[in-house]
Design a protein around this motif. Structure first.
Motif, PDB file in Angstrom:
ATOM      1  N   UNK A  93       4.988 -10.648  11.140  1.00 57.78           N
ATOM      2  CA  UNK A  93       3.714 -10.170  10.729  1.00 57.78           C
ATOM      3  C   UNK A  93       3.725  -8.685  10.335  1.00 57.78           C
ATOM      4  N   UNK A  94       3.456  -8.453   9.106  1.00 59.09           N
ATOM      5  CA  UNK A  94       3.741  -7.278   8.193  1.00 59.09           C
ATOM      6  C   UNK A  94       2.480  -6.136   8.497  1.00 59.09           C
ATOM      7  N   UNK A  95       2.184  -5.739   9.598  1.00 61.46           N
ATOM      8  CA  UNK A  95       0.857  -4.812   9.857  1.00 61.46           C
ATOM      9  C   UNK A  95       1.315  -3.792  10.972  1.00 61.46           C
ATOM     10  N   UNK A  96       0.453  -2.825  11.031  1.00 61.24           N
ATOM     11  CA  UNK A  96       0.883  -1.683  11.793  1.00 61.24           C
ATOM     12  C   UNK A  96       0.830  -2.129  13.330  1.00 61.24           C
ATOM     13  N   UNK A  97      -0.539  -2.797  13.818  1.00 60.44           N
ATOM     14  CA  UNK A  97      -0.382  -3.257  15.212  1.00 60.44           C
ATOM     15  C   UNK A  97       0.992  -4.061  15.592  1.00 60.44           C
ATOM     16  N   UNK A  98       1.406  -4.928  14.935  1.00 60.87           N
ATOM     17  CA  UNK A  98       2.283  -5.995  15.403  1.00 60.87           C
ATOM     18  C   UNK A  98       3.734  -5.206  15.405  1.00 60.87           C
ATOM     19  N   UNK A 169      -2.286 -15.691  -0.889  1.00 60.68           N
ATOM     20  CA  UNK A 169      -2.641 -16.790   0.029  1.00 60.68           C
ATOM     21  C   UNK A 169      -2.830 -16.249   1.697  1.00 60.68           C
ATOM     22  N   UNK A 170      -2.519 -14.906   1.657  1.00 64.10           N
ATOM     23  CA  UNK A 170      -2.661 -14.306   3.024  1.00 64.10           C
ATOM     24  C   UNK A 170      -3.619 -13.307   3.154  1.00 64.10           C
ATOM     25  N   UNK A 171      -3.935 -12.736   4.397  1.00 66.44           N
ATOM     26  CA  UNK A 171      -4.950 -11.729   4.348  1.00 66.44           C
ATOM     27  C   UNK A 171      -4.593 -10.217   4.294  1.00 66.44           C
ATOM     28  N   UNK A 172      -4.823  -9.461   3.161  1.00 68.60           N
ATOM     29  CA  UNK A 172      -4.341  -8.347   2.919  1.00 68.60           C
ATOM     30  C   UNK A 172      -5.422  -7.111   3.264  1.00 68.60           C
ATOM     31  N   UNK A 173      -4.943  -6.271   3.574  1.00 67.12           N
ATOM     32  CA  UNK A 173      -5.761  -4.850   3.816  1.00 67.12           C
ATOM     33  C   UNK A 173      -6.576  -4.614   2.316  1.00 67.12           C
ATOM     34  N   UNK A 174      -7.815  -4.430   2.481  1.00 64.19           N
ATOM     35  CA  UNK A 174      -8.512  -4.201   1.255  1.00 64.19           C
ATOM     36  C   UNK A 174      -7.770  -2.758   0.670  1.00 64.19           C
ATOM     37  N   UNK A 175      -7.551  -1.865   1.533  1.00 64.92           N
ATOM     38  CA  UNK A 175      -6.980  -0.597   0.977  1.00 64.92           C
ATOM     39  C   UNK A 175      -5.746  -0.258   1.432  1.00 64.92           C
ATOM     40  N   UNK A 176      -4.955   0.272   0.548  1.00 64.33           N
ATOM     41  CA  UNK A 176      -3.616   0.823   0.771  1.00 64.33           C
ATOM     42  C   UNK A 176      -3.577   2.215   1.603  1.00 64.33           C
ATOM     43  N   UNK A 177      -2.594   2.615   2.318  1.00 62.06           N
ATOM     44  CA  UNK A 177      -2.581   4.072   2.968  1.00 62.06           C
ATOM     45  C   UNK A 177      -3.511   4.124   3.889  1.00 62.06           C
ATOM     46  N   UNK A 178      -3.535   5.380   4.511  1.00 60.23           N
ATOM     47  CA  UNK A 178      -4.471   5.608   5.700  1.00 60.23           C
ATOM     48  C   UNK A 178      -3.651   5.453   7.194  1.00 60.23           C
ATOM     49  N   UNK A 179      -4.274   5.712   8.062  1.00 59.82           N
ATOM     50  CA  UNK A 179      -3.776   5.781   9.405  1.00 59.82           C
ATOM     51  C   UNK A 179      -3.572   4.209   9.853  1.00 59.82           C
ATOM     52  N   UNK A 180      -2.559   3.867  10.898  1.00 59.80           N
ATOM     53  CA  UNK A 180      -2.376   2.588  11.291  1.00 59.80           C
ATOM     54  C   UNK A 180      -2.443   1.616   9.999  1.00 59.80           C
ATOM     55  N   UNK A 181      -1.773   1.909   9.090  1.00 60.25           N
ATOM     56  CA  UNK A 181      -1.945   1.014   7.958  1.00 60.25           C
ATOM     57  C   UNK A 181      -0.401   0.587   7.598  1.00 60.25           C
ATOM     58  N   UNK A 182       0.059  -0.444   7.842  1.00 62.71           N
ATOM     59  CA  UNK A 182       1.573  -0.918   7.029  1.00 62.71           C
ATOM     60  C   UNK A 182       2.433  -0.803   8.060  1.00 62.71           C
ATOM     61  N   UNK A 183       3.706  -1.367   7.799  1.00 63.17           N
ATOM     62  CA  UNK A 183       4.848  -1.461   8.291  1.00 63.17           C
ATOM     63  C   UNK A 183       5.630  -0.111   8.633  1.00 63.17           C
ATOM     64  N   UNK A 184       5.661   0.624   7.466  1.00 56.80           N
ATOM     65  CA  UNK A 184       6.292   2.140   7.437  1.00 56.80           C
ATOM     66  C   UNK A 184       5.498   3.070   8.509  1.00 56.80           C
ATOM     67  N   UNK A 185       4.098   2.973   8.262  1.00 56.37           N
ATOM     68  CA  UNK A 185       3.427   3.828   9.119  1.00 56.37           C
ATOM     69  C   UNK A 185       3.567   3.492  10.582  1.00 56.37           C
ATOM     70  N   UNK A 186       3.882   2.237  11.232  1.00 57.14           N
ATOM     71  CA  UNK A 186       4.078   1.891  12.403  1.00 57.14           C
ATOM     72  C   UNK A 186       5.379   2.311  12.831  1.00 57.14           C
TER      73      UNK A 186
END
Length: 232
Positions: A93-98, A169-186
């Motif tokens: 799952x490609x998100x910051x939290x996970x 077909x999947x749920x994507x964050x409305x905006x790119x960049x910012x804190x706690x957003x994305x794999x590299x940020x994690x």
């Protein structure tokens, strides 16, 4: 991640000679089958974590036997059950939290086992390096879940596109960049906090591949050669 197999992952496996491998996110198994072939020949074991694998699990169990273990769960539920491992491939799952909490669980395992494994992470570049994606938005606590929609992406556009686009077909964050957003940020947040002496390497092709390993790991001597001659 299978696109990195021949030029990066396979040479790394030969150098590391892992005995216990974990793969998070298998999809159709293109990378999984290669890992299992190694395990079968090298008397190693691969534990695959995916709540919805898109291949015949029972057929693989019959063919690979003790070399293969399947956990049909979300990664953060499955990881505390794992025995110590020396290599883990993260492509779920490609998100910051996970991803952040997957790395924290790797760290917890390493503290107990006394050794940090080699970690490979896919999708550290566009589109999910700086943007969350959710297979199951409800599995992410609300405080860590970016505003999201089932709309696609296009290179160079920080916003979602109303029709079509990549991975619509999947749920994507409305905006790119910012804190706690994305794999590299994690990954960056984890590396800033960890007390382990680790090195970080990355490739930008094929949506990006990141590698975390102990600074003193023997493979660190040959990894620059592997990456610099990969052509990726």
């Amino acid at each position: 991640m299978h696109r990195f197999w021949d030029k990066v992952i396979k040479p790394m496996i030969i150098a590391v000679q892992p005995v216990n491998i974990v793969e998070i996110g298998s999809l159709t198994g293109l990378n999984t089958f290669k890992l299992l072939d190694y395990c079968q020949h090298a008397d190693a074991r691969c534990t695959v974590i995916d709540p919805a694998p898109q291949f015949d699990v029972e057929l693989l169990k019959d063919y690979y036997g003790e070399a293969f273990c399947m956990l049909r769960e979300l990664s953060l539920q499955a990881m505390p059950k794992l025995e110590p491992y020396d290599m883990i491939l993260i492509d779920g799952d490609h998100n910051w939290y996970t991803v952040y909490h997957e790395l924290k669980q790797v760290e917890e395992m390493a503290q107990s086992a006394g050794a940090f494994p080699v970690v490979l992470l896919h999708d550290i570049d566009w589109p999910y390096g700086r943007r969350d994606m959710y297979y199951f938005p409800e599995s992410i606590p609300a405080d860590y879940r970016q505003p999201n929609a089932k709309q696609g992406l296009e290179p160079g556009n920080p916003n979602l596109v109303p029709n079509g686009g990549f991975n619509h077909v999947v749920s994507n964050a409305v905006l790119e960049h910012g804190e706690r957003n994305g794999v590299l940020a994690a990954i960056e947040d984890f590396l800033r906090e960890t007390e382990f002496d680790l090195t970080w390497h990355q490739l930008h092709s094929n949506n990006g591949l990141g590698i975390i390993m102990p600074t003193a790991a023997p493979v660190s001597r040959v990894l620059p050669y592997i990456l610099n001659t990969s052509g990726l």
